[in-house]
Design a protein around this motif. Sequence first.
Motif, mmCIF file in Angstrom:
data_model
loop_
_atom_site.group_PDB
_atom_site.id
_atom_site.type_symbol
_atom_site.label_atom_id
_atom_site.label_comp_id
_atom_site.label_asym_id
_atom_site.label_seq_id
_atom_site.Cartn_x
_atom_site.Cartn_y
_atom_site.Cartn_z
ATOM 1 N N LYS A 81 0.806 -1.224 0.000
ATOM 2 C CA LYS A 81 0.000 0.000 0.000
ATOM 3 C C LYS A 81 0.842 1.277 0.000
ATOM 4 O O LYS A 81 0.705 2.114 -0.899
ATOM 5 N N PRO A 82 1.743 1.502 0.967
ATOM 6 C CA PRO A 82 2.523 2.750 0.943
ATOM 7 C C PRO A 82 3.518 2.811 -0.210
ATOM 8 O O PRO A 82 3.729 3.878 -0.796
ATOM 9 N N ILE A 83 4.110 1.669 -0.557
ATOM 10 C CA ILE A 83 5.086 1.664 -1.650
ATOM 11 C C ILE A 83 4.395 1.960 -2.979
ATOM 12 O O ILE A 83 4.893 2.742 -3.796
ATOM 13 N N ALA A 84 3.240 1.341 -3.207
ATOM 14 C CA ALA A 84 2.525 1.537 -4.471
ATOM 15 C C ALA A 84 2.076 2.983 -4.652
ATOM 16 O O ALA A 84 2.157 3.531 -5.752
ATOM 17 N N VAL A 85 1.613 3.605 -3.573
ATOM 18 C CA VAL A 85 1.209 5.014 -3.658
ATOM 19 C C VAL A 85 2.405 5.884 -4.039
ATOM 20 O O VAL A 85 2.326 6.761 -4.909
ATOM 21 N N GLY A 86 3.536 5.637 -3.393
ATOM 22 C CA GLY A 86 4.754 6.383 -3.730
ATOM 23 C C GLY A 86 5.192 6.137 -5.159
ATOM 24 O O GLY A 86 5.608 7.059 -5.868
ATOM 25 N N MET A 87 5.063 4.889 -5.618
ATOM 26 C CA MET A 87 5.461 4.547 -6.983
ATOM 27 C C MET A 87 4.582 5.241 -8.013
ATOM 28 O O MET A 87 5.053 5.631 -9.083
ATOM 29 N N LEU A 88 3.296 5.402 -7.706
ATOM 30 C CA LEU A 88 2.404 6.102 -8.628
ATOM 31 C C LEU A 88 2.833 7.558 -8.802
ATOM 32 O O LEU A 88 2.844 8.085 -9.915
ATOM 33 N N ILE A 89 3.207 8.177 -7.708
ATOM 34 C CA ILE A 89 3.678 9.565 -7.776
ATOM 35 C C ILE A 89 4.990 9.649 -8.546
ATOM 36 O O ILE A 89 5.159 10.474 -9.443
ATOM 37 N N GLY A 90 5.917 8.771 -8.201
ATOM 38 C CA GLY A 90 7.217 8.777 -8.865
ATOM 39 C C GLY A 90 7.131 8.446 -10.340
ATOM 40 O O GLY A 90 7.871 9.000 -11.156
ATOM 41 N N SER A 91 6.205 7.558 -10.704
ATOM 42 C CA SER A 91 6.084 7.172 -12.114
ATOM 43 C C SER A 91 5.578 8.328 -12.973
ATOM 44 O O SER A 91 6.000 8.484 -14.122
ATOM 45 N N PHE A 92 4.677 9.133 -12.419
ATOM 46 C CA PHE A 92 4.182 10.287 -13.172
ATOM 47 C C PHE A 92 5.315 11.263 -13.467
ATOM 48 O O PHE A 92 5.457 11.766 -14.587
ATOM 49 N N VAL A 93 6.148 11.498 -12.474
ATOM 50 C CA VAL A 93 7.304 12.384 -12.661
ATOM 51 C C VAL A 93 8.298 11.743 -13.629
ATOM 52 O O VAL A 93 8.883 12.419 -14.488
ATOM 53 N N GLY A 94 8.464 10.427 -13.519
ATOM 54 C CA GLY A 94 9.428 9.721 -14.360
ATOM 55 C C GLY A 94 9.106 9.772 -15.832
ATOM 56 O O GLY A 94 9.995 9.920 -16.674
ATOM 57 N N VAL A 95 7.830 9.646 -16.179
ATOM 58 C CA VAL A 95 7.419 9.706 -17.592
ATOM 59 C C VAL A 95 7.803 11.043 -18.198
ATOM 60 O O VAL A 95 8.349 11.127 -19.306
ATOM 61 N N ASN A 96 7.503 12.116 -17.481
ATOM 62 C CA ASN A 96 7.818 13.451 -17.988
ATOM 63 C C ASN A 96 9.329 13.691 -18.045
ATOM 64 O O ASN A 96 9.822 14.392 -18.927
ATOM 65 N N THR A 97 10.069 13.097 -17.117
ATOM 66 C CA THR A 97 11.525 13.219 -17.130
ATOM 67 C C THR A 97 12.125 12.482 -18.321
ATOM 68 O O THR A 97 13.024 12.985 -19.002
ATOM 69 N N ALA A 98 11.621 11.268 -18.575
ATOM 70 C CA ALA A 98 12.175 10.432 -19.639
ATOM 71 C C ALA A 98 12.093 11.104 -21.001
ATOM 72 O O ALA A 98 13.008 10.982 -21.830
ATOM 73 N N LEU A 99 11.003 11.821 -21.253
ATOM 74 C CA LEU A 99 10.797 12.438 -22.564
ATOM 75 C C LEU A 99 11.690 13.657 -22.779
ATOM 76 O O LEU A 99 11.729 14.206 -23.882
ATOM 77 N N THR A 100 12.420 14.095 -21.751
ATOM 78 C CA THR A 100 13.338 15.227 -21.897
ATOM 79 C C THR A 100 14.788 14.783 -22.044
ATOM 80 O O THR A 100 15.669 15.615 -22.237
ATOM 81 N N ILE A 101 15.032 13.474 -21.960
ATOM 82 C CA ILE A 101 16.392 12.943 -22.020
ATOM 83 C C ILE A 101 16.599 12.214 -23.345
ATOM 84 O O ILE A 101 15.755 11.391 -23.732
ATOM 85 N N PRO A 102 17.692 12.475 -24.080
ATOM 86 C CA PRO A 102 17.961 11.743 -25.320
ATOM 87 C C PRO A 102 17.947 10.238 -25.099
ATOM 88 O O PRO A 102 18.444 9.739 -24.082
ATOM 89 N N ALA A 103 17.373 9.502 -26.040
ATOM 90 C CA ALA A 103 17.173 8.066 -25.883
ATOM 91 C C ALA A 103 18.478 7.309 -25.643
ATOM 92 O O ALA A 103 18.524 6.343 -24.875
ATOM 93 N N ILE A 104 19.575 7.731 -26.285
ATOM 94 C CA ILE A 104 20.837 7.004 -26.143
ATOM 95 C C ILE A 104 21.358 7.079 -24.707
ATOM 96 O O ILE A 104 21.942 6.133 -24.175
ATOM 97 N N TYR A 105 21.121 8.213 -24.031
ATOM 98 C CA TYR A 105 21.539 8.343 -22.643
ATOM 99 C C TYR A 105 20.667 7.482 -21.730
ATOM 100 O O TYR A 105 21.144 6.897 -20.759
ATOM 101 N N LEU A 106 19.372 7.405 -22.047
ATOM 102 C CA LEU A 106 18.485 6.540 -21.281
ATOM 103 C C LEU A 106 18.919 5.080 -21.397
ATOM 104 O O LEU A 106 18.945 4.339 -20.423
#
Length: 264
Positions: A81-106
């Motif tokens: 329960k607490p981990i999943a809630v935190g992961m949902l928040i982190g995943s939303f931020v992660g998606v937006n972060t990923a699209l700003t980084i060149p694919a080769i660096y990812l």
Amino acid sequence: MIFVAYMALGALAGLLAGLFGIGGGIVVVPALVLAFNLQGINPEIVFYMAIATSLANIMFTSLSAIRIHQKKASIQWYLVKPIAVGMLIGSFVGVNTALTIPAIYLQASFGAFAIFLSLRMMLSQSGEGASNLPGVLGLGIAGVFIGWVSVLFGIGGGNLLVTWLSNRQLVMQKAVATASACGFAIAISGAVSNAILGWGNPMLPAYSLGYIYLPALLGIVATSFIAASYGSVIAHRLSAKLLKRLFAWMLLLMGFRMLTSVWF
């Protein structure tokens, strides 16, 4: 022919999802990168598509693995329960972060991250003593970080979460089962976000739902759902020590594979 390859990939990913609680992304992502390149898809979006399609698949493999692990009473729901809630928040931020980084660096970061996890697990203790887990707030913070990092690489969270729980002395089978349940939450968030953020991108091929490539998803899901059930059964038949060792070696091999694919 490519659809058959997607089905074979799904079987392998599903088996690993059930066996290690990792969602299969660490296998699916590099394989999809190769497949999409061979199909002639624009290289600027190949890695983003691989991540999105992997996350969509994890929704299905997680459900299959959860069903088996729940029958064995291995899922620690007070941790989920607490981990999943935190992961949902982190995943939303992660998606937006990923699209700003060149694919080769990812891609390079993905490989280095997998190697780090494998070495950390090889050098850690057996994970069969008394658990050393933080309280609800600490679990939530850990979930935010795991969700952010995992969506960057399309790995569903299981790789980092299993390693972290195991290093905190949670028995390996329980760590795998708990990671499977948490992975479902992050997969939904990551897949939906990628579908929305990729909507209308002119570089995407036909039959894409945002960055999710539906033909690949269909082929993978066709076999991964069933294979995940078998993987979960096998996980409960292996010793915790052997399961942990296999997990570490799997991470190491996939990490080196991703790094070499960047350089060569």
